[in-house]
Design a protein around this motif. Structure first.
Motif, mmCIF file in Angstrom:
data_model
loop_
_atom_site.group_PDB
_atom_site.id
_atom_site.type_symbol
_atom_site.label_atom_id
_atom_site.label_comp_id
_atom_site.label_asym_id
_atom_site.label_seq_id
_atom_site.Cartn_x
_atom_site.Cartn_y
_atom_site.Cartn_z
ATOM 1 N N VAL A 264 0.844 -1.192 0.000
ATOM 2 C CA VAL A 264 0.000 0.000 0.000
ATOM 3 C C VAL A 264 0.886 1.252 0.000
ATOM 4 O O VAL A 264 0.693 2.179 -0.793
ATOM 5 C CB VAL A 264 -0.952 0.001 1.225
ATOM 6 C CG1 VAL A 264 -1.728 1.307 1.296
ATOM 7 C CG2 VAL A 264 -1.924 -1.183 1.135
ATOM 8 N N GLU A 265 1.902 1.258 0.871
ATOM 9 C CA GLU A 265 2.804 2.406 0.945
ATOM 10 C C GLU A 265 3.547 2.590 -0.380
ATOM 11 O O GLU A 265 3.752 3.715 -0.827
ATOM 12 C CB GLU A 265 3.840 2.223 2.070
ATOM 13 C CG GLU A 265 3.255 2.166 3.470
ATOM 14 C CD GLU A 265 2.534 0.851 3.780
ATOM 15 O OE1 GLU A 265 1.733 0.853 4.721
ATOM 16 O OE2 GLU A 265 2.767 -0.160 3.082
ATOM 17 N N GLY A 266 3.945 1.473 -0.972
ATOM 18 C CA GLY A 266 4.652 1.531 -2.259
ATOM 19 C C GLY A 266 3.772 2.145 -3.336
ATOM 20 O O GLY A 266 4.216 2.986 -4.125
ATOM 21 N N GLY A 267 2.509 1.728 -3.364
ATOM 22 C CA GLY A 267 1.568 2.265 -4.345
ATOM 23 C C GLY A 267 1.349 3.750 -4.136
ATOM 24 O O GLY A 267 1.236 4.529 -5.091
ATOM 25 N N GLN A 268 1.314 4.131 -2.876
ATOM 26 C CA GLN A 268 1.100 5.539 -2.531
ATOM 27 C C GLN A 268 2.290 6.381 -3.032
ATOM 28 O O GLN A 268 2.104 7.436 -3.649
ATOM 29 C CB GLN A 268 0.965 5.661 -1.006
ATOM 30 C CG GLN A 268 0.415 6.988 -0.545
ATOM 31 C CD GLN A 268 0.072 6.963 0.949
ATOM 32 O OE1 GLN A 268 0.082 5.902 1.579
ATOM 33 N NE2 GLN A 268 -0.223 8.110 1.493
ATOM 34 N N ALA A 269 3.500 5.887 -2.795
ATOM 35 C CA ALA A 269 4.708 6.617 -3.215
ATOM 36 C C ALA A 269 4.800 6.711 -4.736
ATOM 37 O O ALA A 269 5.090 7.782 -5.289
ATOM 38 C CB ALA A 269 5.947 5.917 -2.650
ATOM 39 N N ALA A 270 4.541 5.581 -5.418
ATOM 40 C CA ALA A 270 4.627 5.571 -6.882
ATOM 41 C C ALA A 270 3.560 6.491 -7.481
ATOM 42 O O ALA A 270 3.834 7.262 -8.409
ATOM 43 C CB ALA A 270 4.450 4.148 -7.406
#
Length: 341
Positions: free
Chosen positions: A227-233
């Protein structure tokens, strides 16, 4: 609870008469195999132990090595594979990789020591183009049947089971183009993974064919599959003016929606988001997620069938079985920006 009540419950669950249940439990003849199986399944479902004389001897152990269970697609996979193994009379041994936990090689060693008949690897190091593949060739050289799900290497003489990642990306881009989006970004995990490389290929092809967009490097953002990765990308992609975001997992897509909201952008009003996997519960998010469904049922059956063919003496074959994903349209995608033509 008295025995009679229990018979009635089991009979109701199995859809047979109490007399039939009694016959099965006492090992009496005159019951079809299908009925016997129905009564056994009812016992299992209701949490009763099978009477000792009716317990089937397992055909053997099969290892299942799977990534962390935080992403609901992995427990779903594990369950589908375990169910297929159990139906064939094999006992699954589940090894879950956790960050900071035992690495894949350690699990493999334990499984081999236990004398497993074969191992299914899901999204393991075989998907990582920077990992050494001799860990698998050592197993195949010893004649241990293995099947590798969600990854590919031409160095390993074993069957691979994959979704069509290129098609998955194409379906998502096509959907957003049909809705009128042109700035379509791609949010994925690290670029060393085979499914990531393939999704990028499918995305580039679709963007070129459908929009004539050749320069798409700045529309591709790598992060972690979380989820955090998707948010950053997604934050990077939104900064570059994307109105549509294709994500490499449902968890990343939930992060992308979060990134939109942080910026006061509504989904799907101003930005459309597409996930990948169609993992359990994803239909119930807010908004319900449009996603590309990975056919895990078919993939799990094929993985088990292919493995057991080899366990039963068929020669190992280096083959990749590719399964078709499908677009599931829900509420996280809507029409693109209205351009004054």
């Amino acid at each position: 609870m008295n025995g009679h009540a229990r018979l009635a419950d089991i009979a109701a669950q199995a859809g047979v008469s109490e007399a039939t249940v009694s016959r099965v439990l006492n090992g009496k003849p005159g019951v079809s195999a299908a009925t016997r199986q129905a009564v056994m399944t009812a016992l299992d479902l209701m949490g009763y132990e099978r009477p000792p004389r009716l317990r089937q001897r397992s055909n053997g152990l099969v290892g299942l090595v799977i990534p962390e269970l935080d992403n609901p697609i992995f427990p779903a996979f594990a369950q589908a594979i375990e169910k297929a193994l159990t139906q064939h009379g094999y006992t699954p041994v589940l090894c879950t990789q956790m960050p900071g936990g035992a690495p894949e090689d350690e699990f493999t060693e334990i499984l081999v020591d236990r004398g497993v008949n074969g191992i299914v690897f899901v999204s393991g190091l075989h998907a990582d183009t920077t990992a050494r593949m001799d860990r698998y060739t050592r197993l195949t050289d010893r004649g241990l049947p293995i099947v590798l799900v969600d990854g590919y290497s031409d160095q390993i003489d074993a069957p691979f089971i994959s979704p069509d990642d290129r098609l998955a990306a194409r379906l998502a881009v096509q959907h957003l183009v049909d809705l009128g989006h042109e700035r379509i970004g791609l949010a994925l995990g690290p670029r060393r993974f085979v499914p990531v490389i393939r999704k990028i290929e499918g995305y580039r092809q679709a963007m070129a064919q459908l929009l004539g967009a050749i320069e798409v490097d700045d529309l591709i953002a790598h992060s972690l599959f979380s989820v955090e990765g998707g948010q950053a990308a997604a934050a990077q992609l939104l900064a570059r003016g994307c109105t549509g975001i294709v994500c490499a997992s449902d968890l990343m897509a939930l992060g992308a929606i979060r990134a939109c909201r942080e910026r006061g952008l509504s989904v799907p009003g101003e930005v459309s988001v597409v996930g990948f996997d169609d993992s359990p519960l994803i239909a119930f998010t807010d908004p319900p997620l449009t996603t590309v469904r990975k056919p895990i049922g078919a993939m799990a059956s094929a993985a088990v069938q292919t493995l057991l063919e080899e366990v039963n003496g068929a020669p190992a074959r280096h083959v990749e079985l590719v399964f078709q994903p499908e677009l599931v349209v829900r509420g996280s995608t809507g029409s693109g920006p209205l351009v004054n033509r």
